[in-house]
Design an enzyme around this catalytic site. Sequence first.
Site, short mmCIF file in Angstrom:
data_model
loop_
_atom_site.label_atom_id
_atom_site.label_comp_id
_atom_site.label_asym_id
_atom_site.label_seq_id
_atom_site.Cartn_x
_atom_site.Cartn_y
_atom_site.Cartn_z
N ASN A 1 0.81 -1.22 0.00
CA ASN A 1 0.00 0.00 0.00
C ASN A 1 0.85 1.27 0.00
OD1 ASN A 1 -2.05 -1.79 0.07
ND2 ASN A 1 -2.72 -1.35 2.18
N LYS A 58 -7.31 18.41 -51.09
CA LYS A 58 -7.41 18.69 -49.66
C LYS A 58 -6.08 18.70 -48.92
CE LYS A 58 -10.51 18.80 -47.27
NZ LYS A 58 -11.85 18.83 -46.75
N GLU A 86 -6.97 19.06 -35.13
CA GLU A 86 -8.26 18.43 -34.82
C GLU A 86 -8.09 17.28 -33.83
OE1 GLU A 86 -10.87 18.35 -38.67
OE2 GLU A 86 -8.77 18.22 -39.20
N TYR A 113 -6.65 2.29 2.65
CA TYR A 113 -6.50 1.72 1.31
C TYR A 113 -7.72 0.87 0.95
CZ TYR A 113 -4.92 -0.92 -2.70
OH TYR A 113 -4.84 -1.47 -3.95
N LYS A 161 -4.47 4.29 -12.09
CA LYS A 161 -3.24 4.49 -12.87
C LYS A 161 -3.45 4.70 -14.36
CE LYS A 161 -0.98 2.10 -9.34
NZ LYS A 161 -2.33 1.67 -8.85
#
Length: 484
Positions: free
Chosen positions: A114, A287, A294, A321, A329
Site C-alpha cells: 500500500n 485537400k 483536430e 487503502y 493508474k
Amino acid sequence: MQMAGKALWSGRFEQGMDEGTLHFTSSLDVDSRMAFYDIMGSLAHVRMLKSCKIIPGEDADAITDGLRKLAQELKDGKLEMDYTLEDVHTNIEFKLTSMIGPAGGKLHTGRSRNDQVATDFKMYLRDAGLNCVDAIDRLIASLQDVAKSNRETILPGFTHMQHAQPVTLAQHMLAHAFRLGRDADRFMDALERMNKCPLGSAALAGTTYRIDRKLTSDLLGFRDPTENSMDTVGSRDFVTELAFDASMAAISLSSICEELVLWSSQEFGFVTMDDRYSTGSSIMPQKKNPDICELTRGKTGSIIGSLVTMLVTTKSLPLSYNRDLQEDKRPVMDALQTLTDCANIMAKVVSTMKINDATMMEATKKGFINATDLADYLVTKGIPFREAHGIVGEAVRFCESKGIYLDDLTLEQFKSYSPLIEEDVFSTISVKSCVERRDSYGGTSPASADVQLAISLQELFDRETAVRQKDMLYQKCWELLLTQ
Ligand code: ARG
C-alpha cells in the site's frame, strides 16, 4: 476449474485463486510501467533497513545486488513479468527471491504494497508531470518565436467571433503563451504539493520497526516523508490534481487548435500549415487538412475523462487503502502521455506554419474594427464617450448601407457627424495607428507586446531551470541507489 499457483500472501488460503480472479485482479498490464520506480523504491528501503540494523547487513547487500541486476534486466528489456503474480510489486519481489534465495523475503520488512504503490506512483507521476511541463514549454517557446517575428503583424482581434479591434499577432500568440504558462506552473505547484514520500506508512498504521522514513524520503528525492500513514495509503488527491492540471492544459491546447483550424480554412487563410504537419484526403485530391489540430482538440476528451474517472473512483471511499485505488493508474498515466504528445507536436505545428500577414491585414478592413478608435478620437475633442459611441454607431450604420468602411468617408461626411472632426481623423483611425496607440500595460501595441515577450521569456527560463534541477536531483538519486 483451473486453479493458479500460490500468491505471496497465500498462507491463510486453502486454495489458489481462480484463473478468472487472477485475470480480474491483476494490474500488471498497467503498473509494469512503474517497474523502474518500484526497484528504486526497494533499493532505498533496503538501504534504510540495513542502516537501521533491522535486517542483517549481508542480507541487505544480497538484496541490493539482486535489485540492481533486475534494474539492468529492465533496462535491457529482459525483465519478464507474470500476470499471475498480480502486480509489479509482487513480480519484482518474486524475481528477487528467485534470484538470491530466502534473503529476498526480508525486503518487505516494515513496508506494505500500500505504501509501495503510492511511492511508485508518485515517482512515476513526477517524471510524467515534468514531461508535460517540458512539452508545454516547448509550445510556449514556439509561440514566443512567432510573436518575436510578428511584432507588427496586424490581424482582427475577435470577441464573440466578430471583428472587435485590431491586434498584433505578437500579442495574440503571447495570450496563448501566458495561459499555457499558468498551465505549466499548475503542474509545478502540484508536483511540489505531492513532494512527500509515502514509504514506511506500511499497510495503514505505520510499523513497529525502528525505521527511518526521512532517510528513504531523501534517497528517493522527496522533500519529506508524509505525515499520516492512513492518509498516505488512502488518498489519491495528487493523482486527481494532476488529471485536473492535464485537463486544463488540454483545454488551452484545444483553443489554440480550434483557432488554427479556422485560420487555415479558405474563409480565413491567416495561416498555411506546413506539409509535414498536414494530411490529405483519400478522395478529394485538393485537400490539405489540419488533422493534428483536430486530433489534439479531440484528445482533450479523454484527458478530461481521466479527471472524471479519478473524481468518481475516489468519491466516498472510506479510509484507508481500498482496492478501488488500483484503478487510478491507467487513465492518468495515459492522460499525461497524451498531453505530452499533443503539446510536443503542436509546438512543431506552430513553429512551422506560414503566417499570411497580408491576408490578416486585409481582414482588418472588414467589420468596422476601428470604430472604437473613432469614438476615442471624438473623446479627445471633448465629446463624452457615451455620446461619441452613439455618433460612431450612426456613422457605421451609414457606411453599412453604402457598403463602405469608416476610412472611406470624406472629411465632409465625417463633419456631418461632428464638426469637431479634422483631417487627422484619417491617420488616427488607420488600423496601424489603432494598434500602435494601444500601448497600455498589457495592451496590443508592438511596444506593449515587447514587454510581454520579455516577461514570458523570463518565466519560461525560470521554469525550465526548476525542471532541470528536479531532473538532476532524481538522476543523482538513481545513480546513488544503483552504484553506491
Ligand atoms: N496493485 C495494487 C494497487 O495498484 C497494489 C496494492 C495492493 N494492496 C493490497 N492490499 N491488495 O493498488
